[in-house]
Write an enzyme that holds these catalytic residues in place. Sequence first.
Site, short mmCIF file in Angstrom:
data_model
loop_
_atom_site.label_atom_id
_atom_site.label_comp_id
_atom_site.label_asym_id
_atom_site.label_seq_id
_atom_site.Cartn_x
_atom_site.Cartn_y
_atom_site.Cartn_z
N GLY A 152 -2.89 -1.94 8.84
CA GLY A 152 -1.48 -2.54 8.93
C GLY A 152 -1.13 -3.32 10.12
N ASN A 166 -0.98 -6.74 10.65
CA ASN A 166 -0.45 -7.82 10.49
C ASN A 166 0.91 -7.27 9.85
OD1 ASN A 166 -1.70 -10.29 10.50
ND2 ASN A 166 -3.45 -9.05 9.65
N ARG A 183 -7.38 -2.16 -14.00
CA ARG A 183 -6.68 -2.99 -12.91
C ARG A 183 -5.16 -3.51 -13.51
NH1 ARG A 183 -8.91 -5.34 -8.77
NH2 ARG A 183 -11.41 -4.87 -9.56
N MET A 234 -6.49 -4.29 -0.06
CA MET A 234 -8.14 -4.12 -0.67
C MET A 234 -8.20 -4.11 -2.07
SD MET A 234 -8.93 -4.64 2.32
CE MET A 234 -10.78 -4.85 2.24
N ASN A 248 -1.58 -14.77 1.21
CA ASN A 248 -2.70 -13.66 1.81
C ASN A 248 -3.29 -14.13 3.23
OD1 ASN A 248 -4.55 -11.59 1.81
ND2 ASN A 248 -6.24 -13.02 1.37
N HIS A 272 -6.49 -14.60 5.68
CA HIS A 272 -8.04 -14.27 5.62
C HIS A 272 -8.55 -14.37 6.90
CE1 HIS A 272 -12.12 -14.08 3.97
NE2 HIS A 272 -12.47 -15.22 4.77
N LEU A 290 -11.28 -16.29 -5.63
CA LEU A 290 -11.34 -15.59 -4.40
C LEU A 290 -11.27 -16.10 -3.24
CD1 LEU A 290 -12.47 -12.72 -3.05
CD2 LEU A 290 -14.47 -13.67 -3.18
C1 GRF Z 1 -7.01 -8.46 8.73
O1 GRF Z 1 -8.40 -9.19 9.13
C2 GRF Z 1 -6.80 -9.50 7.54
O2 GRF Z 1 -7.18 -10.91 7.79
C3 GRF Z 1 -7.86 -9.42 6.39
O3 GRF Z 1 -7.71 -7.70 6.37
C4 GRF Z 1 -7.39 -7.32 7.94
C5 GRF Z 1 -6.10 -6.44 7.78
O4 GRF Z 1 -5.96 -6.05 9.07
N1 GRF Z 1 -7.28 -9.57 5.14
P1 GRF Z 1 -4.60 -5.07 9.21
O5 GRF Z 1 -4.55 -4.13 8.30
O6 GRF Z 1 -3.30 -6.09 8.92
O7 GRF Z 1 -4.61 -4.63 10.64
#
Ligand code: GRF
Length: 205
Positions: A18, A20, A70, A95, A112, A114, A149
């Site tokens: 978490g 981000n 899903r 995830m 999202n 990446h 994806l």
């Molecule tokens: C990050 O590297 C993001 O780019 C990817 O998953 C990771 C999440 O990290 N999608 P966090 O949970 O935000 O620390």
Amino acid sequence: MRIQPANRRLGILLSGRGSNFEAIADRIASGKLNAEIAVVISNVESAPGFERARARGLTTVYIPSQRRPREEFDREVVEQLRKHNVSLVVLAGFMRLLSRVFIEAFPYGILNIHPALLPAFPGMDVQRQALEYGAKFSGCTVHFVDDTLDGGPIILQAVVPVRDDDTTETLSARILKEEHRVYSEAIDLVLSGHCEIEGRRVVVK
Ligand code: GRF
């Protein structure tokens, strides 16, 4: 087509650390990002990011994903996002692959991040892949989510160098620092209503 979110209410989806999410929450708290976290949803009740969301006093909703179809899970997520009047969904280390049920409920309304420069290295464990491939630059990409994806239209990217003495950990840390900056910038840009989709391109008007 102009992207114009109806309000500035964010729905954050996470499954893990978490960081981000925290960077976005900090940016909002400091007044640098004009948005509101309406709800934080997780499919992992013990996720550190989810615990931090609770500690911040945010509205949190746990939705278990194991051993269920899903689409059923996605329907419940969409229901919660609507209930909390969310107009922009922010995947922050969530995830799960999203079904059409989810994607079609929020057209150009799901972001999202990446940890690579898409379209290079989609998928998982991509910092290691970039390093092993011998790329001299990597970085991160914020994109709209569609039914491919890591393939939706790109909003912003940030580039970092790959150094000769990098390990997966040092490269990941350099990229993560940029993720924390660029994700809020991309959210701000989308919320501003100045983004237009031209084919695959996101252009700022
Ligand atoms: C990050 O590297 C993001 O780019 C990817 O998953 C990771 C999440 O990290 N999608 P966090 O949970 O935000 O620390």
